[in-house]
Design an enzyme around this catalytic site. Structure first.
Site, mmCIF file in Angstrom:
data_model
loop_
_atom_site.group_PDB
_atom_site.id
_atom_site.type_symbol
_atom_site.label_atom_id
_atom_site.label_comp_id
_atom_site.label_asym_id
_atom_site.label_seq_id
_atom_site.Cartn_x
_atom_site.Cartn_y
_atom_site.Cartn_z
ATOM 1 N N ARG A 44 -47.101 9.742 8.193
ATOM 2 C CA ARG A 44 -47.469 8.347 8.447
ATOM 3 C C ARG A 44 -48.871 8.268 9.014
ATOM 4 N NH1 ARG A 44 -42.175 8.463 10.328
ATOM 5 N NH2 ARG A 44 -40.713 7.020 9.334
ATOM 6 N N ILE A 45 -49.157 9.166 9.954
ATOM 7 C CA ILE A 45 -50.477 9.143 10.583
ATOM 8 C C ILE A 45 -51.544 9.585 9.590
ATOM 9 C CG2 ILE A 45 -51.901 10.152 12.407
ATOM 10 C CD1 ILE A 45 -49.197 10.426 14.014
ATOM 11 N N ASP B 103 -51.156 18.979 1.296
ATOM 12 C CA ASP B 103 -49.766 18.721 1.668
ATOM 13 C C ASP B 103 -48.888 19.234 0.536
ATOM 14 O OD1 ASP B 103 -47.163 17.596 2.054
ATOM 15 O OD2 ASP B 103 -48.042 16.087 3.377
ATOM 16 N N ALA C 195 -51.538 16.247 16.224
ATOM 17 C CA ALA C 195 -50.150 16.337 15.755
ATOM 18 C C ALA C 195 -49.283 17.004 16.823
ATOM 19 C CB ALA C 195 -50.104 17.096 14.426
ATOM 20 N N ARG C 196 -49.120 18.307 16.740
ATOM 21 C CA ARG C 196 -48.394 19.075 17.737
ATOM 22 C C ARG C 196 -49.127 20.389 17.952
ATOM 23 N NH1 ARG C 196 -46.457 14.959 18.773
ATOM 24 N NH2 ARG C 196 -44.259 14.338 18.920
ATOM 25 N N ASP D 10 -55.974 16.971 21.254
ATOM 26 C CA ASP D 10 -55.216 16.017 22.058
ATOM 27 C C ASP D 10 -53.832 16.573 22.384
ATOM 28 O OD1 ASP D 10 -54.939 13.362 23.284
ATOM 29 O OD2 ASP D 10 -53.391 13.057 21.774
ATOM 30 N N GLU E 225 -47.851 22.556 26.603
ATOM 31 C CA GLU E 225 -48.385 21.276 27.052
ATOM 32 C C GLU E 225 -47.660 20.861 28.323
ATOM 33 O OE1 GLU E 225 -49.841 18.093 24.134
ATOM 34 O OE2 GLU E 225 -47.907 17.309 24.860
ATOM 35 N N HIS F 265 -52.981 14.314 25.500
ATOM 36 C CA HIS F 265 -51.936 13.703 24.674
ATOM 37 C C HIS F 265 -51.957 12.174 24.829
ATOM 38 C CE1 HIS F 265 -47.880 14.765 22.635
ATOM 39 N NE2 HIS F 265 -48.303 13.573 22.225
ATOM 40 N N LEU F 266 -53.123 11.596 24.613
ATOM 41 C CA LEU F 266 -53.229 10.145 24.753
ATOM 42 C C LEU F 266 -53.560 9.437 23.450
ATOM 43 C CD1 LEU F 266 -56.510 9.586 24.713
ATOM 44 C CD2 LEU F 266 -56.347 10.140 27.120
#
Length: 335
Positions: free
Chosen positions: A165-166, A185, A245-246, A269, A274, A293-294
């Protein structure tokens, strides 16, 4: 007037006023019967268990307890989970879908600020803003009025890893800019790439040919350390890696080694772990730009998540199809 279905909040209590400000809460209460002073942070609490027995709609968010078989047994009337945040992986179990409970998520609403953050970082990285800032801090001088070669966003090559989605929202936001955008992808075919308006490349080719690479794949066993030492070595000198993402998608030891050479830069981010330990080299490396992570919904943006849930509740109560249903079959390879 028909009786409103019983609903219950299940999330961190302090977040409710931010996610559901007064106007949104009032609108929600026109669709469902809900007590905003009763919030399930623990499904075993006596008052919560009493409320669960009557609950038809669970309105969840960050901090929701796990919906396992025990919790579901306590909620025999539950028919919908409306999540006022992104991923539902952290608190749902397969049994939710096995019992025919519909799940909806505000992931699409949460995708927008992440895509906006990433767009901002891409444009800043194209201007080499982070390195220039560091040089200005150190030298207190800059060649004002002179053309600085090697920077700028005219024709800059941007590689998007993951049509999530992002990732898809970012591709939309990048369209007005004079950038060359590519996509990697494995779950997207050529026809879908054409619809998205971007060329589809194998990951290695995307890494080799991108000035800026931005990660938007889900965190799964398949994607752990998707970008490691071999992949980083493929990126051209001066390239920038962005991760919103992660953290697990990126091998941080390999990244630190590359950053120490000065060959690459990174905007992170998210990290793994984390938060980072206080002695992490990433805090001191000049090529690393860290934020805590903002990128996702923050401040006034979280009200957009609540609005998404309010609209879903209205659809549910009026018998219309939900707009943001979570497909359990696809959950394994999505965020």
């Amino acid at each position: 007037m028909p009786e409103r279905p019983q609903a219950l909040f299940a999330m961190t209590d302090r977040n409710i006023p931010h996610i559901f400000p007064p106007d949104a809460l009032a609108r929600l209460r026109r669709s469902v019967e809900i007590d905003p002073t009763l919030v399930a942070e623990d499904f075993t609490a006596p008052r919560v268990r009493e409320a669960l027995a009557r609950t038809e709609i669970l309105i969840t968010g960050w901090g929701c307890p796990r919906l396992d078989a025990t919790a579901l047994d306590a909620a025999p009337k539950l028919r919908a989970v409306l999540h006022a945040a992104g991923s539902v992986k952290g608190f749902t179990s397969a049994e939710v879908w096995q019992r025919g409970i519909v799940v909806s998520s505000a992931a699409a609403a949460n995708a927008l600020p992440v895509a906006e953050y990433t767009l901002g970082m891409i444009l800043l990285a194209g201007k080499d803003v982070f390195a220039v800032r560091d040089r200005l801090r150190t030298d207190r001088a800059f060649p004002y009025g002179e053309i600085v070669p090697g920077i700028g966003n005219h024709g800059r090559r941007v590689g998007v890893v993951g049509a999530s989605r992002i990732g898809r929202r970012l591709i939309e936001l990048l369209r007005p800019f004079d950038l060359r955008v590519g996509l990697a992808d494995p779950y997207v075919d050529e026809a879908e790439a054409v619809r998205l308006g971007v060329p589809l490349l194998p990951l290695d080719d995307l890494l080799r040919t991108s000035d800026i690479v931005t990660l938007h794949a889900p965190d799964t066993p398949e994607t752990r350390h998707l970008v490691g030492a071999r992949e980083l070595a493929l990126m051209p000198s001066g390239a920038v890696l962005i991760n919103t993402a992660r953290g697990a998608l990126l091998d941080h030891d390999a990244l630190i080694a590359e950053l120490r050479t000065g060959r690459l830069s990174a905007v992170l981010d998210v990290t793994d772990p984390e938060p980072l330990p206080a002695d992490s080299p990433l805090f001191g490396l000049p090529g690393a730009f860290l934020t805590p992570h903002l990128a996702g919904s923050q401040g006034n943006e979280v009200a957009r998540l609540g609005l998404t849930v309010v609209e879903e509740a209205e659809r549910l109560v009026s018998g219309r199809a939900l707009a943001h249903t979570v497909d359990h079959a696809a959950l394994e390879r999505t965020a």
